[in-house]
Design a protein around this motif. Sequence first.
Motif, PDB file in Angstrom:
ATOM      1  N   LYS A 150      88.579  -1.568  -1.255  1.00 29.51           N
ATOM      2  CA  LYS A 150      88.869  -0.651  -2.510  1.00 29.51           C
ATOM      3  C   LYS A 150      90.209  -0.141  -2.274  1.00 29.51           C
ATOM      4  N   ILE A 151      90.884  -0.203  -3.495  1.00 25.61           N
ATOM      5  CA  ILE A 151      92.405  -0.076  -3.636  1.00 25.61           C
ATOM      6  C   ILE A 151      92.763   1.186  -4.564  1.00 25.61           C
ATOM      7  N   TYR A 152      93.164   2.065  -4.005  1.00 26.30           N
ATOM      8  CA  TYR A 152      93.661   3.390  -4.687  1.00 26.30           C
ATOM      9  C   TYR A 152      95.186   3.378  -4.867  1.00 26.30           C
ATOM     10  N   PHE A 153      95.791   2.929  -6.080  1.00 25.77           N
ATOM     11  CA  PHE A 153      97.168   2.636  -6.423  1.00 25.77           C
ATOM     12  C   PHE A 153      97.690   4.235  -6.448  1.00 25.77           C
ATOM     13  N   LEU A 154      99.080   4.326  -5.978  1.00 24.80           N
ATOM     14  CA  LEU A 154      99.948   5.360  -6.107  1.00 24.80           C
ATOM     15  C   LEU A 154     101.423   4.889  -6.279  1.00 24.80           C
ATOM     16  N   SER A 155     102.233   6.027  -6.165  1.00 21.58           N
ATOM     17  CA  SER A 155     103.265   5.583  -6.607  1.00 21.58           C
ATOM     18  C   SER A 155     104.457   5.816  -5.549  1.00 21.58           C
ATOM     19  N   SER A 203     100.661   8.103  -0.610  1.00 20.26           N
ATOM     20  CA  SER A 203      99.531   7.230   0.040  1.00 20.26           C
ATOM     21  C   SER A 203      99.096   7.638   1.405  1.00 20.26           C
ATOM     22  N   ILE A 204      99.865   8.083   2.247  1.00 19.89           N
ATOM     23  CA  ILE A 204      99.594   8.459   3.507  1.00 19.89           C
ATOM     24  C   ILE A 204      98.806   9.777   3.407  1.00 19.89           C
ATOM     25  N   GLU A 205      99.125  10.683   2.264  1.00 20.73           N
ATOM     26  CA  GLU A 205      98.471  11.914   2.150  1.00 20.73           C
ATOM     27  C   GLU A 205      97.086  11.468   1.699  1.00 20.73           C
ATOM     28  N   ALA A 206      96.902  10.537   0.786  1.00 21.05           N
ATOM     29  CA  ALA A 206      95.502  10.188   0.253  1.00 21.05           C
ATOM     30  C   ALA A 206      94.720   9.695   1.520  1.00 21.05           C
ATOM     31  N   ALA A 207      95.310   8.902   2.623  1.00 19.63           N
ATOM     32  CA  ALA A 207      94.680   8.535   3.638  1.00 19.63           C
ATOM     33  C   ALA A 207      94.352   9.704   4.592  1.00 19.63           C
ATOM     34  N   ILE A 208      95.004  10.570   4.911  1.00 25.66           N
ATOM     35  CA  ILE A 208      94.452  11.647   5.810  1.00 25.66           C
ATOM     36  C   ILE A 208      93.378  12.348   5.184  1.00 25.66           C
ATOM     37  N   LYS A 209      93.342  12.538   3.683  1.00 25.10           N
ATOM     38  CA  LYS A 209      92.315  13.196   2.824  1.00 25.10           C
ATOM     39  C   LYS A 209      90.966  12.442   2.883  1.00 25.10           C
ATOM     40  N   LEU A 210      91.306  11.049   2.653  1.00 27.37           N
ATOM     41  CA  LEU A 210      90.349  10.218   2.657  1.00 27.37           C
ATOM     42  C   LEU A 210      89.460  10.319   3.931  1.00 27.37           C
ATOM     43  N   ALA A 211      90.154  10.092   5.149  1.00 22.63           N
ATOM     44  CA  ALA A 211      89.522  10.202   6.389  1.00 22.63           C
ATOM     45  C   ALA A 211      88.835  11.595   6.545  1.00 22.63           C
ATOM     46  N   ARG A 212      89.350  12.748   6.154  1.00 22.05           N
ATOM     47  CA  ARG A 212      88.632  14.013   6.144  1.00 22.05           C
ATOM     48  C   ARG A 212      87.640  13.919   5.549  1.00 22.05           C
ATOM     49  N   GLN A 213      87.302  13.507   4.249  1.00 21.69           N
ATOM     50  CA  GLN A 213      86.349  13.535   3.312  1.00 21.69           C
ATOM     51  C   GLN A 213      85.201  12.813   3.965  1.00 21.69           C
ATOM     52  N   LEU A 267     110.835  -2.687  -7.594  1.00 23.44           N
ATOM     53  CA  LEU A 267     111.393  -2.812  -9.045  1.00 23.44           C
ATOM     54  C   LEU A 267     110.657  -1.706  -9.894  1.00 23.44           C
ATOM     55  N   PHE A 268     109.506  -1.014  -9.086  1.00 21.60           N
ATOM     56  CA  PHE A 268     108.839   0.006  -9.858  1.00 21.60           C
ATOM     57  C   PHE A 268     108.131   0.899  -8.702  1.00 21.60           C
ATOM     58  N   PRO A 269     108.075   2.373  -8.931  1.00 23.31           N
ATOM     59  CA  PRO A 269     107.405   2.867  -7.716  1.00 23.31           C
ATOM     60  C   PRO A 269     105.918   2.575  -7.610  1.00 23.31           C
ATOM     61  N   LEU A 270     105.549   2.115  -6.484  1.00 21.69           N
ATOM     62  CA  LEU A 270     104.267   1.384  -6.574  1.00 21.69           C
ATOM     63  C   LEU A 270     103.841   1.540  -4.946  1.00 21.69           C
ATOM     64  N   ALA A 271     102.708   1.881  -4.678  1.00 17.78           N
ATOM     65  CA  ALA A 271     102.055   2.074  -3.356  1.00 17.78           C
ATOM     66  C   ALA A 271     100.839   2.197  -3.354  1.00 17.78           C
ATOM     67  N   ALA A 272      99.973   2.023  -2.377  1.00 26.45           N
ATOM     68  CA  ALA A 272      98.278   1.937  -2.430  1.00 26.45           C
ATOM     69  C   ALA A 272      97.814   2.305  -1.171  1.00 26.45           C
ATOM     70  N   MET A 273      96.766   3.006  -1.313  1.00 25.72           N
ATOM     71  CA  MET A 273      95.822   3.322  -0.220  1.00 25.72           C
ATOM     72  C   MET A 273      94.612   2.287  -0.396  1.00 25.72           C
TER      73      MET A 273
END
Length: 445
Positions: free
Chosen positions: A98-103, A108-118, A280-286
């Motif tokens: 499951k891929i959560y696309f970010l910029s 994306s690290i913030e999202a990972a910290i929060k995912l682990a917590r939730q 080429l574009f702001p793109l990252a993922a968790m």
Amino acid sequence: MEYGYPKGHVFYRKLARNYPLVTHGDGIYLYDETGKRYIDGSGGALVTNIGHGHKEILQRMTEQMGLAGYVHGTQFTTKSLEAYAEALGEILPEGLGKIYFLSGGSESIEAAIKLARQYCLESGQSQRWRVVARWHSYHGNTLGALSLTGRIGMRRPYLPLLIDFPHFPPPYCYRCPFNLVHPGCELECAKALENVIQMEGPETISGVILEPIIGATVGAVVPPDGYLPLIKEICRRYGILLIDDEVMTGMGRTGTWFAVEHWDVVPDVMVLGKGMSGGLFPLAAMVARNDIVETLKERRGGFVHGHTFSHHPVACAVGLSVMEYIKKNNLVERSRERGIYLMKRLGELKAFPFVGDVRGKGLMTAIEFVRDQDSKEPFPRAAKFTEKIIDLAFENGLVLYPGTGFVDGVNGDMAMVGPPFIIEEQQIDEIIDILKKTFSQITKK
Ligand SMILES: Cc1ncc(COP(=O)(O)O)c(C=O)c1O
């Protein structure tokens, strides 16, 4: 014309230098307005994985802009989002689906910290919220990510704002934090994680985060074999999620799609960025394990998180085109093969008395500079050795990525070499020629 602080209105990243104005790039080269050519020897900060000037990617990007340039991630999905997720799903390690696309990487690290917590919260472990990270690491500059980052100089001004996340020592064999030598060390640095978990209380820990190969803070430090599998085993034993920060190492940079594959380790959460879009574009993922997302769905209906620019259709169109380009041109294999050649040629630089270590994997490499090769004594920070090398190489037409302060929080000098995967052997020779020229000039100075 000169660009740089205090001229104009740009709040520049560096206030003490003048900037050349780049007009265009082509392949591994960048050109400024005077016509000077630079080898993009570190791909920015190891970002431009496929180099510059790709017209077909521009076309795919503008096509998507023309169709649906933006939709909100809570309201619509798009073909580019679905297609990119499918393509990534095919190369991700088993179970990570499951891929959560970010910029950006930090986001994306913030999202990972929060995912682990939730996830801990939803699975009845409400005391677990802290993520254990390593010293000498880099996970980003937003406050949550910086709280994980183990880079003293970047943390110091903001210490009162940071979250209390524990840290443990890195697998930095050239300067082993335990003064041991592998394999006799029996991976003391990995065992140190268990010690920290026990001292901090395993019931408070949601995740452990690490860069599988240490990036910009120390420079391409590859852990000894057995290290990552042992870390994974410790996490499993304590019911802690392993968060794999592949922002720099991912998408082929080290000769496999993801660096953890070198050691057959499957993390629970993975973070990607940088090379996903080749810059080429702001793109990252968790990326998360399927069952983690299923737990969130069952208990609370979803992930309590969100950003305006997440799941961006144009970003996904670019990401997919870059990935297809990498596949079509076998660039992951190329990164592995060219990396072997680059490492071999970088080895020649050890003839210079200030080259202490040359290390890396694939096209993620670094040179550590020392005052004395035998004692490994670093240069005093006041000497600004790295800055001198970087500036001189830049003048000579080679862009490198610097790192300082990692030996003791103040001293420590290195430069990273991480060119685009499309690089040819003779272009690696060009890099080595410029490095040799630069190092000879420094010797004379
Ligand atoms: C390993 C790692 N994690 C996270 C980040 C943060 O990414 P960004 O700069 O896109 O926020 C970086 C950036 O250098 C990185 O190298």
